[in-house]
Design a protein around this motif. Structure first.
Motif, mmCIF file in Angstrom:
data_model
loop_
_atom_site.group_PDB
_atom_site.id
_atom_site.type_symbol
_atom_site.label_atom_id
_atom_site.label_comp_id
_atom_site.label_asym_id
_atom_site.label_seq_id
_atom_site.Cartn_x
_atom_site.Cartn_y
_atom_site.Cartn_z
ATOM 1 N N GLU A 8 24.874 -78.358 -49.108
ATOM 2 C CA GLU A 8 26.018 -77.560 -49.137
ATOM 3 C C GLU A 8 26.478 -77.170 -47.694
ATOM 4 O O GLU A 8 25.413 -76.621 -46.971
ATOM 5 C CB GLU A 8 26.635 -76.798 -50.247
ATOM 6 C CG GLU A 8 26.533 -77.410 -51.623
ATOM 7 C CD GLU A 8 27.134 -76.272 -52.424
ATOM 8 O OE1 GLU A 8 27.415 -75.118 -52.299
ATOM 9 O OE2 GLU A 8 27.172 -76.551 -53.623
ATOM 10 N N LEU A 9 27.644 -77.179 -47.378
ATOM 11 C CA LEU A 9 27.793 -76.709 -45.792
ATOM 12 C C LEU A 9 27.931 -75.312 -46.045
ATOM 13 O O LEU A 9 28.225 -74.600 -47.068
ATOM 14 C CB LEU A 9 29.395 -76.923 -45.318
ATOM 15 C CG LEU A 9 29.522 -78.458 -44.960
ATOM 16 C CD1 LEU A 9 30.961 -78.818 -44.470
ATOM 17 C CD2 LEU A 9 28.691 -78.625 -43.596
ATOM 18 N N PRO A 10 27.476 -74.365 -45.175
ATOM 19 C CA PRO A 10 27.344 -72.988 -45.110
ATOM 20 C C PRO A 10 28.748 -72.137 -44.956
ATOM 21 O O PRO A 10 29.165 -70.843 -44.744
ATOM 22 C CB PRO A 10 26.609 -72.355 -44.335
ATOM 23 C CG PRO A 10 26.600 -73.657 -43.220
ATOM 24 C CD PRO A 10 26.754 -74.743 -43.788
ATOM 25 N N TYR A 11 29.828 -73.099 -44.677
ATOM 26 C CA TYR A 11 31.188 -72.534 -44.491
ATOM 27 C C TYR A 11 32.309 -73.793 -44.957
ATOM 28 O O TYR A 11 31.758 -74.903 -45.016
ATOM 29 C CB TYR A 11 31.383 -72.287 -43.007
ATOM 30 C CG TYR A 11 30.732 -73.119 -42.156
ATOM 31 C CD1 TYR A 11 30.941 -74.658 -41.891
ATOM 32 C CD2 TYR A 11 29.689 -72.953 -41.280
ATOM 33 C CE1 TYR A 11 30.210 -75.176 -41.111
ATOM 34 C CE2 TYR A 11 28.602 -73.508 -40.413
ATOM 35 C CZ TYR A 11 29.101 -75.172 -40.554
ATOM 36 O OH TYR A 11 28.567 -75.882 -39.577
ATOM 37 N N ASP A 12 33.498 -73.341 -44.687
ATOM 38 C CA ASP A 12 34.490 -74.385 -44.967
ATOM 39 C C ASP A 12 34.818 -75.347 -43.980
ATOM 40 O O ASP A 12 34.325 -75.133 -42.668
ATOM 41 C CB ASP A 12 35.866 -73.854 -45.732
ATOM 42 C CG ASP A 12 36.508 -72.889 -44.793
ATOM 43 O OD1 ASP A 12 36.674 -73.327 -43.469
ATOM 44 O OD2 ASP A 12 37.040 -71.877 -44.939
ATOM 45 N N TYR A 13 35.525 -76.479 -44.154
ATOM 46 C CA TYR A 13 35.617 -77.570 -43.138
ATOM 47 C C TYR A 13 36.336 -76.962 -41.961
ATOM 48 O O TYR A 13 36.239 -77.392 -40.773
ATOM 49 C CB TYR A 13 36.545 -78.601 -44.002
ATOM 50 C CG TYR A 13 35.713 -79.246 -44.810
ATOM 51 C CD1 TYR A 13 34.678 -79.929 -44.686
ATOM 52 C CD2 TYR A 13 36.408 -79.760 -46.136
ATOM 53 C CE1 TYR A 13 33.775 -80.395 -45.751
ATOM 54 C CE2 TYR A 13 35.949 -80.531 -47.143
ATOM 55 C CZ TYR A 13 34.944 -80.659 -46.664
ATOM 56 O OH TYR A 13 34.133 -81.459 -48.001
ATOM 57 N N SER A 14 37.176 -75.775 -42.043
ATOM 58 C CA SER A 14 38.004 -75.407 -40.884
ATOM 59 C C SER A 14 37.344 -74.119 -40.293
ATOM 60 O O SER A 14 37.923 -73.813 -39.266
ATOM 61 C CB SER A 14 39.292 -74.755 -41.407
ATOM 62 O OG SER A 14 39.136 -73.856 -42.150
ATOM 63 N N ALA A 15 36.074 -73.644 -40.762
ATOM 64 C CA ALA A 15 35.357 -72.802 -40.243
ATOM 65 C C ALA A 15 35.085 -72.883 -38.649
ATOM 66 O O ALA A 15 34.923 -71.588 -37.723
ATOM 67 C CB ALA A 15 34.139 -72.439 -40.820
ATOM 68 N N LEU A 16 34.844 -74.168 -37.950
ATOM 69 C CA LEU A 16 34.514 -74.196 -36.646
ATOM 70 C C LEU A 16 35.594 -74.641 -35.806
ATOM 71 O O LEU A 16 35.486 -74.938 -34.494
ATOM 72 C CB LEU A 16 33.311 -75.133 -36.488
ATOM 73 C CG LEU A 16 32.085 -74.866 -37.336
ATOM 74 C CD1 LEU A 16 31.121 -75.984 -37.180
ATOM 75 C CD2 LEU A 16 31.516 -73.248 -37.007
ATOM 76 N N GLU A 23 38.800 -82.199 -39.874
ATOM 77 C CA GLU A 23 38.580 -83.505 -40.189
ATOM 78 C C GLU A 23 37.080 -84.185 -39.981
ATOM 79 O O GLU A 23 36.595 -84.940 -40.507
ATOM 80 C CB GLU A 23 39.686 -84.409 -39.618
ATOM 81 C CG GLU A 23 39.558 -85.957 -40.103
ATOM 82 C CD GLU A 23 40.719 -86.760 -39.054
ATOM 83 O OE1 GLU A 23 40.946 -87.915 -39.683
ATOM 84 O OE2 GLU A 23 41.150 -86.210 -38.107
ATOM 85 N N ILE A 24 36.672 -83.616 -38.714
ATOM 86 C CA ILE A 24 35.393 -84.076 -38.285
ATOM 87 C C ILE A 24 34.434 -83.730 -39.161
ATOM 88 O O ILE A 24 33.419 -84.326 -39.768
ATOM 89 C CB ILE A 24 35.034 -83.787 -36.760
ATOM 90 C CG1 ILE A 24 35.898 -84.656 -35.990
ATOM 91 C CG2 ILE A 24 33.717 -83.990 -36.462
ATOM 92 C CD1 ILE A 24 35.947 -84.578 -34.398
ATOM 93 N N ILE A 25 34.358 -82.284 -39.255
ATOM 94 C CA ILE A 25 33.317 -81.621 -40.530
ATOM 95 C C ILE A 25 33.450 -82.454 -41.541
ATOM 96 O O ILE A 25 32.263 -82.840 -42.117
ATOM 97 C CB ILE A 25 33.816 -80.028 -40.609
ATOM 98 C CG1 ILE A 25 33.714 -79.455 -39.136
ATOM 99 C CG2 ILE A 25 32.687 -79.515 -41.458
ATOM 100 C CD1 ILE A 25 32.194 -79.450 -38.488
ATOM 101 N N GLU A 26 34.436 -82.705 -42.281
ATOM 102 C CA GLU A 26 34.313 -83.329 -43.644
ATOM 103 C C GLU A 26 33.671 -84.493 -43.610
ATOM 104 O O GLU A 26 33.166 -84.871 -44.304
ATOM 105 C CB GLU A 26 35.799 -83.270 -44.167
ATOM 106 C CG GLU A 26 35.928 -83.965 -45.712
ATOM 107 C CD GLU A 26 37.214 -83.958 -46.080
ATOM 108 O OE1 GLU A 26 37.466 -84.288 -47.321
ATOM 109 O OE2 GLU A 26 38.287 -83.669 -45.526
ATOM 110 N N LEU A 27 34.184 -85.514 -42.690
ATOM 111 C CA LEU A 27 33.733 -86.763 -42.506
ATOM 112 C C LEU A 27 32.251 -86.725 -42.134
ATOM 113 O O LEU A 27 31.617 -87.508 -42.761
ATOM 114 C CB LEU A 27 34.511 -87.639 -41.453
ATOM 115 C CG LEU A 27 34.330 -89.017 -41.174
ATOM 116 C CD1 LEU A 27 34.453 -89.874 -42.426
ATOM 117 C CD2 LEU A 27 35.009 -89.503 -39.856
ATOM 118 N N HIS A 28 31.904 -85.804 -41.120
ATOM 119 C CA HIS A 28 30.458 -85.906 -40.704
ATOM 120 C C HIS A 28 29.688 -85.571 -41.768
ATOM 121 O O HIS A 28 28.463 -86.322 -42.085
ATOM 122 C CB HIS A 28 30.359 -85.149 -39.557
ATOM 123 C CG HIS A 28 29.091 -85.043 -38.537
ATOM 124 N ND1 HIS A 28 29.034 -84.351 -37.484
ATOM 125 C CD2 HIS A 28 28.094 -85.803 -38.608
ATOM 126 C CE1 HIS A 28 27.996 -84.546 -36.960
ATOM 127 N NE2 HIS A 28 27.246 -85.426 -37.780
#
Length: 213
Positions: A8-16, A23-28
């Protein structure tokens, strides 16, 4: 049962954001990283089948696939942890990462030298690859590696502690063909606390390379 699982990601999709868009974090993470996990598990099953049947005609391709997918999984697992929305700057003793700061200065002469080398290594990858800061146990120093795909051009025994993903899927939706701009922006989200923990863990491992019996 699968041997490898998608962390799991250690943060939500918008954290960076704004450095890396949601969008990139989610797809990646959900598509590309997941594909490497599936690829590693599928290849292990195919290798087991080859052993059972003593059918070795595809061994070269299978071993290459395992190296590719497993290395992709490992590097991405480090990548997510290496970043934080509260990151950036450089490692400083005042922030509790003095040993890492000293190691960077000893290995590269200065933080500026290190930053320039890692940035160039990541930005000049031919096609797909990574820029990697790794702990090399034989010398006890930090080195920069320019990794082809996920597994090529890697020194044996070195432990990655900071990784910059230079594959197009890591940045193209936001930065288009400006890989250099993406690499420069990456320094704003480096999680030096995580890098320092990895450095300490890598140093603590003794007899990693058994050079003589």
């Amino acid at each position: 049962m699968p041997v490898y699982t998608l962390p799991e990601l250690p943060y939500d999709y918008s954290a960076l954001a704004p450095v890396i868009s949601p969008e990139i974090i989610e797809l990646h993470h959900d598509k590309h990283h997941a594909a490497y996990v599936k690829g590693a598990n599928d290849t292990l099953e195919q290798l087991a089948e080859a052993r059972d049947k003593e059918s070795w005609g595809s061994i070269n391709g299978l071993e290459k696939n395992l190296a590719f997918h497993l290395s992709g999984h490992i590097l991405h697992s480090i990548y997510w942890q290496n970043m934080t929305g509260d990151g950036g700057g450089e490692p400083l003793a005042a922030d509790g990462v003095g040993e890492l700061a000293d190691a960077v200065a000893e290995s590269f002469g200065s933080f500026a030298n290190f930053k320039a080398q890692l940035s160039k290594a990541a930005a000049t990858t031919q096609g797909s690859g990574w820029g990697v800061l790794a702990y090399e146990p034989l010398s006890g120093r930090l080195i920069v590696e320019q990794v082809y795909d996920h597994q090529g051009n890697v020194g044996q025994g070195a432990t990655p502690i900071l990784v910059f993903d230079a594959w197009e899927h890591a940045f193209y939706l936001q930065y288009r063909n400006q890989k250099v701009d993406f690499i420069e922006a990456m320094w704003q989200v480096v999680n030096w606390q995580d890098v320092a923990r990895r450095y300490t863990a890598a140093r603590s491992r003794t007899d990693v390379l058994l050079l003589a019996p």
